[in-house]
Design an enzyme around this catalytic site. Sequence first.
Site, PDB file in Angstrom:
ATOM      1  CG  HIS A  99     -14.249   3.572  -1.821  1.00 23.97           C
ATOM      2  ND1 HIS A  99     -14.413   3.309  -3.161  1.00 23.97           N
ATOM      3  CD2 HIS A  99     -12.911   3.610  -1.607  1.00 23.97           C
ATOM      4  CE1 HIS A  99     -13.228   3.197  -3.729  1.00 23.97           C
ATOM      5  NE2 HIS A  99     -12.296   3.375  -2.805  1.00 23.97           N
ATOM      6  CG  HIS A 101      -9.600   5.178   1.401  1.00 20.50           C
ATOM      7  ND1 HIS A 101      -9.042   3.912   1.420  1.00 20.50           N
ATOM      8  CD2 HIS A 101      -9.975   5.393   0.113  1.00 20.50           C
ATOM      9  CE1 HIS A 101      -9.070   3.397   0.192  1.00 20.50           C
ATOM     10  NE2 HIS A 101      -9.630   4.281  -0.616  1.00 20.50           N
TER      11      HIS A 101
HETATM   12  P1  5GP Z   1      -9.472   2.772  -4.073  1.00 19.37           P
HETATM   13  O1  5GP Z   1      -8.101   2.780  -4.653  1.00 19.37           O
HETATM   14  O2  5GP Z   1     -10.532   2.325  -5.065  1.00 19.37           O
HETATM   15  O3  5GP Z   1      -9.823   4.061  -3.409  1.00 19.37           O
HETATM   16  O4  5GP Z   1      -9.404   1.721  -2.902  1.00 19.37           O
HETATM   17  C1  5GP Z   1     -10.164   0.567  -2.816  1.00 19.37           C
HETATM   18  C2  5GP Z   1      -9.918  -0.016  -1.461  1.00 19.37           C
HETATM   19  O5  5GP Z   1     -10.826  -1.080  -1.264  1.00 19.37           O
HETATM   20  C3  5GP Z   1      -8.512  -0.578  -1.247  1.00 19.37           C
HETATM   21  O6  5GP Z   1      -7.908   0.067  -0.139  1.00 19.37           O
HETATM   22  C4  5GP Z   1      -8.748  -2.065  -0.998  1.00 19.37           C
HETATM   23  O7  5GP Z   1      -7.891  -2.565  -0.007  1.00 19.37           O
HETATM   24  C5  5GP Z   1     -10.194  -2.104  -0.560  1.00 19.37           C
HETATM   25  N1  5GP Z   1     -10.897  -3.329  -0.933  1.00 19.37           N
HETATM   26  C6  5GP Z   1     -10.953  -3.874  -2.164  1.00 19.37           C
HETATM   27  N2  5GP Z   1     -11.730  -4.986  -2.151  1.00 19.37           N
HETATM   28  C7  5GP Z   1     -12.168  -5.134  -0.882  1.00 19.37           C
HETATM   29  C8  5GP Z   1     -13.012  -6.088  -0.246  1.00 19.37           C
HETATM   30  O8  5GP Z   1     -13.514  -7.041  -0.849  1.00 19.37           O
HETATM   31  N3  5GP Z   1     -13.240  -5.915   1.075  1.00 19.37           N
HETATM   32  C9  5GP Z   1     -12.709  -4.869   1.768  1.00 19.37           C
HETATM   33  N4  5GP Z   1     -13.001  -4.802   3.059  1.00 19.37           N
HETATM   34  N5  5GP Z   1     -11.917  -3.943   1.206  1.00 19.37           N
HETATM   35  C10 5GP Z   1     -11.635  -4.074  -0.105  1.00 19.37           C
END
Ligand code: 5GP
Length: 116
Positions: A99, A101
């Site tokens: 993903h 951001h």
């Molecule tokens: P990472 O640290 O893996 O790059 O970030 C994962 C992101 O996914 C976090 O910013 C968190 O807030 C978001 N996230 C985690 N679970 C969910 C979810 O069920 N729905 C949404 N919309 N965002 C999520």
Amino acid sequence: MEGDCVFCKIARKEIKTEIVDESENFVAFPDANPVAEGHTLIIPKKHFTNLMDLPSDLGSELVDMVKRVSEKRMREGAEGFNLVMNNFKVAGQVVMHAHLHLIPRKKDDGVRLRTI
Ligand code: 5GP
Ligand code: ZN
């Protein structure tokens, strides 16, 4: 693992969420814990763990979506944006479905990005 993956469930529309943008292979939706207004996640619909697994031929479709969502956020008032991608746990990746951001920015918004 894909059956338990929260982003696969969002991509399959099994978890209801606002869809910000959608294309054949990608979908964009709001981050559940936004660090800024309009913080959006862009994911491939298929389960790839991180950038290293993502087929390179999807690159231009991904960039097109990044541009569409960025334009939308800037029409809504953002003055710029950051793109952040955490790859592997050591780099801060928590959800093991690739993903990107997209974080809209405004002057003096106080946003501090943790990983850079
Ligand atoms: P990472 O640290 O893996 O790059 O970030 C994962 C992101 O996914 C976090 O910013 C968190 O807030 C978001 N996230 C985690 N679970 C969910 C979810 O069920 N729905 C949404 N919309 N965002 C999520
Ligand atoms: Zn997944």
